[in-house]
Design a protein around this motif. Structure first.
Motif, PDB file in Angstrom:
ATOM      1  N   VAL A   1       0.953  -1.228   0.133  1.00 47.45           N
ATOM      2  CA  VAL A   1       0.042  -0.081  -0.179  1.00 47.45           C
ATOM      3  C   VAL A   1       0.891   1.234  -0.063  1.00 47.45           C
ATOM      4  CG1 VAL A   1      -1.820   1.277   1.437  1.00 47.45           C
ATOM      5  CG2 VAL A   1      -1.897  -1.124   1.008  1.00 47.45           C
ATOM      6  N   VAL A   2       1.899   1.287   0.905  1.00 48.41           N
ATOM      7  CA  VAL A   2       2.891   2.492   0.896  1.00 48.41           C
ATOM      8  C   VAL A   2       3.454   2.678  -0.507  1.00 48.41           C
ATOM      9  CG1 VAL A   2       4.780   3.484   2.007  1.00 48.41           C
ATOM     10  CG2 VAL A   2       3.168   2.312   3.256  1.00 48.41           C
ATOM     11  N   LEU A   3       4.004   1.584  -1.008  1.00 54.45           N
ATOM     12  CA  LEU A   3       4.667   1.588  -2.466  1.00 54.45           C
ATOM     13  C   LEU A   3       3.697   2.096  -3.468  1.00 54.45           C
ATOM     14  CD1 LEU A   3       7.075  -1.553  -2.418  1.00 54.45           C
ATOM     15  CD2 LEU A   3       7.855   0.662  -2.307  1.00 54.45           C
ATOM     16  N   GLY A   4       2.409   1.403  -3.525  1.00 54.68           N
ATOM     17  CA  GLY A   4       1.533   2.092  -4.290  1.00 54.68           C
ATOM     18  C   GLY A   4       1.317   3.615  -4.200  1.00 54.68           C
ATOM     19  N   ALA A   5       1.300   4.116  -3.014  1.00 54.01           N
ATOM     20  CA  ALA A   5       1.134   5.475  -2.589  1.00 54.01           C
ATOM     21  C   ALA A   5       2.074   6.363  -3.258  1.00 54.01           C
ATOM     22  CB  ALA A   5       0.728   5.815  -1.284  1.00 54.01           C
ATOM     23  N   ALA A   6       3.401   5.726  -2.790  1.00 56.34           N
ATOM     24  CA  ALA A   6       4.516   6.727  -3.195  1.00 56.34           C
ATOM     25  C   ALA A   6       4.632   6.336  -4.639  1.00 56.34           C
ATOM     26  CB  ALA A   6       5.796   5.960  -2.948  1.00 56.34           C
ATOM     27  N   ALA A   7       4.291   5.570  -5.381  1.00 50.58           N
ATOM     28  CA  ALA A   7       4.450   5.567  -7.013  1.00 50.58           C
ATOM     29  C   ALA A   7       2.969   6.386  -7.411  1.00 50.58           C
ATOM     30  CB  ALA A   7       4.107   4.084  -7.396  1.00 50.58           C
ATOM     31  N   ALA A   8       1.931   6.434  -6.939  1.00 55.24           N
ATOM     32  CA  ALA A   8       1.217   7.440  -7.243  1.00 55.24           C
ATOM     33  C   ALA A   8       1.411   8.843  -7.054  1.00 55.24           C
ATOM     34  CB  ALA A   8      -0.290   7.281  -6.581  1.00 55.24           C
ATOM     35  N   VAL A   9       1.829   9.118  -6.089  1.00 58.41           N
ATOM     36  CA  VAL A   9       2.293  10.504  -5.714  1.00 58.41           C
ATOM     37  C   VAL A   9       3.691  11.069  -6.746  1.00 58.41           C
ATOM     38  CG1 VAL A   9       3.004  12.093  -3.929  1.00 58.41           C
ATOM     39  CG2 VAL A   9       1.211  10.754  -3.548  1.00 58.41           C
ATOM     40  N   LEU A  10       4.524  10.202  -6.519  1.00 62.54           N
ATOM     41  CA  LEU A  10       5.791  10.593  -7.320  1.00 62.54           C
ATOM     42  C   LEU A  10       5.674  10.588  -8.627  1.00 62.54           C
ATOM     43  CD1 LEU A  10       8.530   8.924  -4.987  1.00 62.54           C
ATOM     44  CD2 LEU A  10       7.984  11.476  -5.221  1.00 62.54           C
ATOM     45  N   GLY A  11       4.973   9.403  -9.324  1.00 65.16           N
ATOM     46  CA  GLY A  11       4.932   9.368 -10.850  1.00 65.16           C
ATOM     47  C   GLY A  11       4.172  10.180 -11.586  1.00 65.16           C
ATOM     48  N   GLY A  12       2.987  10.661 -11.012  1.00 65.38           N
ATOM     49  CA  GLY A  12       2.068  11.399 -11.522  1.00 65.38           C
ATOM     50  C   GLY A  12       2.367  12.736 -12.194  1.00 65.38           C
ATOM     51  N   GLY A  13       3.397  13.351 -11.375  1.00 64.64           N
ATOM     52  CA  GLY A  13       3.920  14.725 -11.675  1.00 64.64           C
ATOM     53  C   GLY A  13       4.786  14.492 -13.124  1.00 64.64           C
ATOM     54  N   PRO A  14       5.647  13.662 -13.179  1.00 65.05           N
ATOM     55  CA  PRO A  14       6.585  13.648 -14.590  1.00 65.05           C
ATOM     56  C   PRO A  14       5.550  13.019 -15.623  1.00 65.05           C
ATOM     57  CG  PRO A  14       7.713  12.906 -12.528  1.00 65.05           C
ATOM     58  CD  PRO A  14       6.347  12.898 -12.066  1.00 65.05           C
ATOM     59  N   VAL A  15       4.811  12.187 -15.319  1.00 65.26           N
ATOM     60  CA  VAL A  15       3.745  11.682 -16.420  1.00 65.26           C
ATOM     61  C   VAL A  15       2.984  12.861 -17.089  1.00 65.26           C
ATOM     62  CG1 VAL A  15       1.832  10.222 -16.790  1.00 65.26           C
ATOM     63  CG2 VAL A  15       3.823   9.239 -15.753  1.00 65.26           C
ATOM     64  N   THR A  16       2.497  13.686 -16.019  1.00 66.25           N
ATOM     65  CA  THR A  16       1.648  14.677 -16.653  1.00 66.25           C
ATOM     66  C   THR A  16       2.529  15.823 -17.251  1.00 66.25           C
ATOM     67  OG1 THR A  16       0.021  14.490 -14.449  1.00 66.25           O
ATOM     68  CG2 THR A  16       0.030  16.589 -15.747  1.00 66.25           C
ATOM     69  N   ALA A  17       3.571  16.160 -16.800  1.00 64.17           N
ATOM     70  CA  ALA A  17       4.422  17.083 -17.570  1.00 64.17           C
ATOM     71  C   ALA A  17       4.763  16.499 -18.790  1.00 64.17           C
ATOM     72  CB  ALA A  17       5.939  17.229 -16.521  1.00 64.17           C
ATOM     73  N   ARG A  18       5.118  15.116 -18.937  1.00 62.44           N
ATOM     74  CA  ARG A  18       5.493  14.529 -20.257  1.00 62.44           C
ATOM     75  C   ARG A  18       4.243  14.613 -21.008  1.00 62.44           C
ATOM     76  NH1 ARG A  18       9.803  13.376 -23.586  1.00 62.44           N
ATOM     77  NH2 ARG A  18       9.402  11.355 -24.023  1.00 62.44           N
ATOM     78  N   LEU A  19       3.205  14.385 -20.486  1.00 62.77           N
ATOM     79  CA  LEU A  19       1.867  14.633 -21.593  1.00 62.77           C
ATOM     80  C   LEU A  19       1.836  16.175 -22.082  1.00 62.77           C
ATOM     81  CD1 LEU A  19      -0.502  13.373 -22.898  1.00 62.77           C
ATOM     82  CD2 LEU A  19      -1.924  13.939 -20.496  1.00 62.77           C
ATOM     83  N   PHE A  20       2.046  17.132 -21.216  1.00 59.23           N
ATOM     84  CA  PHE A  20       2.226  18.542 -21.654  1.00 59.23           C
ATOM     85  C   PHE A  20       3.251  18.638 -22.679  1.00 59.23           C
ATOM     86  CE2 PHE A  20       0.207  19.643 -17.477  1.00 59.23           C
ATOM     87  CZ  PHE A  20      -0.976  19.787 -17.927  1.00 59.23           C
ATOM     88  N   ALA A  21       4.088  17.936 -22.581  1.00 61.23           N
ATOM     89  CA  ALA A  21       5.226  18.151 -23.474  1.00 61.23           C
ATOM     90  C   ALA A  21       4.707  17.683 -24.977  1.00 61.23           C
ATOM     91  CB  ALA A  21       6.493  17.587 -23.193  1.00 61.23           C
ATOM     92  N   LEU A  22       4.012  16.595 -24.973  1.00 62.26           N
ATOM     93  CA  LEU A  22       3.512  16.277 -26.054  1.00 62.26           C
ATOM     94  C   LEU A  22       2.353  17.036 -26.729  1.00 62.26           C
ATOM     95  CD1 LEU A  22       3.228  12.291 -25.273  1.00 62.26           C
ATOM     96  CD2 LEU A  22       4.856  13.472 -26.937  1.00 62.26           C
ATOM     97  N   VAL A  23       1.538  17.581 -25.840  1.00 65.20           N
ATOM     98  CA  VAL A  23       0.506  18.753 -26.152  1.00 65.20           C
ATOM     99  C   VAL A  23       1.016  19.658 -26.680  1.00 65.20           C
ATOM    100  CG1 VAL A  23      -1.528  19.869 -25.269  1.00 65.20           C
ATOM    101  CG2 VAL A  23      -1.131  17.521 -24.825  1.00 65.20           C
ATOM    102  N   ASP A  24       2.202  20.328 -26.074  1.00 67.03           N
ATOM    103  CA  ASP A  24       2.717  21.607 -26.541  1.00 67.03           C
ATOM    104  C   ASP A  24       3.662  21.484 -27.713  1.00 67.03           C
ATOM    105  OD1 ASP A  24       1.038  23.023 -24.735  1.00 67.03           O
ATOM    106  OD2 ASP A  24       2.689  22.785 -23.255  1.00 67.03           O
ATOM    107  N   ARG A  25       4.019  20.473 -28.052  1.00 70.06           N
ATOM    108  CA  ARG A  25       4.914  20.305 -29.297  1.00 70.06           C
ATOM    109  C   ARG A  25       4.455  20.995 -30.589  1.00 70.06           C
ATOM    110  NH1 ARG A  25       4.789  13.878 -30.055  1.00 70.06           N
ATOM    111  NH2 ARG A  25       2.979  13.938 -31.782  1.00 70.06           N
ATOM    112  N   PRO A  26       5.361  21.425 -31.426  1.00 69.74           N
ATOM    113  CA  PRO A  26       4.863  22.215 -32.734  1.00 69.74           C
ATOM    114  C   PRO A  26       4.239  21.105 -33.463  1.00 69.74           C
ATOM    115  CG  PRO A  26       7.072  22.840 -32.251  1.00 69.74           C
ATOM    116  CD  PRO A  26       6.732  21.676 -31.318  1.00 69.74           C
TER     117      PRO A  26
END
Length: 185
Positions: free
Chosen positions: A66-91
């Motif tokens: 449960v703790v590892l799942g929480a850490a993965a959820a909290v830590l992983g979501g930011g970079p995944v979201t930032a990567r998605l924004f990079a795809l959305v914002d590309r020319p």
């Protein structure tokens, strides 16, 4: 493999997901570790969904999962979201760009809000209270409404699009992390 071995494998994959997610926060690691985080979580989900009988083991092993799942959820979501924004914002191919980058200055505190949002969504799902997601999203929407309304008055900033994309990516990531834990428990 025994049901305990399946549980141990999922725990190991979630631990690797958490480490990869932590490495994804660096500028140099974002391009390599963010896709690795996605693949590791997908592998954990695949392993968790494969056997008919899976056991996380003793109470301490379940708590670790449960703790590892929480850490993965909290830590992983930011970079995944930032990567998605990079795809959305590309020319685009024609040279034009539709960017939501300017909206980042309007929607201040997005990283911290995303961390709290993912933690709350994960906790709601793991606790067996999916209605909590509605509460989290309502609080976020009401809290951001004045900024979104002000940003869209008179000038198109892309703040609403960034808000929606970021929220969906963040909630889906936290939900995926919670799903792995729920499949094992």
């Amino acid at each position: 493999m025994s049901p305990e071995n399946w549980g141990q494998l999922v725990t190991a994959l979630l631990a690797a997901t958490t480490v990869a997610a932590a490495c994804s926060w660096s500028r140099t690691g974002r391009d390599v570790w963010t896709p690795a985080t996605l693949l590791l979580l997908a592998a954990a989900a695949g392993v968790a969904a494969t056997p008919a009988d899976i056991d996380s083991g003793a109470r301490a092993a379940t708590a670790l999962l449960v703790v590892l799942g929480a850490a993965a959820a909290v830590l992983g979501g930011g970079p995944v979201t930032a990567r998605l924004f990079a795809l959305v914002d590309r020319p685009r191919a024609d040279g034009t760009t539709t960017t939501t980058q300017g909206a980042g200055s309007v929607l201040r505190g997005g990283t911290w809000i995303g961390v709290l949002e993912r933690a709350a969504v994960y906790a709601s799902l793991v606790a067996g209270w999916p209605e909590g997601i509605a509460v989290v999203l309502a609080v976020k929407a009401f809290g951001r409404y004045p900024e979104l309304r002000a940003a869209e008055d008179g000038v198109r900033t892309g703040a609403a699009e960034r808000f929606i994309i970021g929220t969906f990516a963040s909630v889906l990531w936290a939900g995926a992390c919670a799903a792995v834990v729920v499949l094992v428990r």
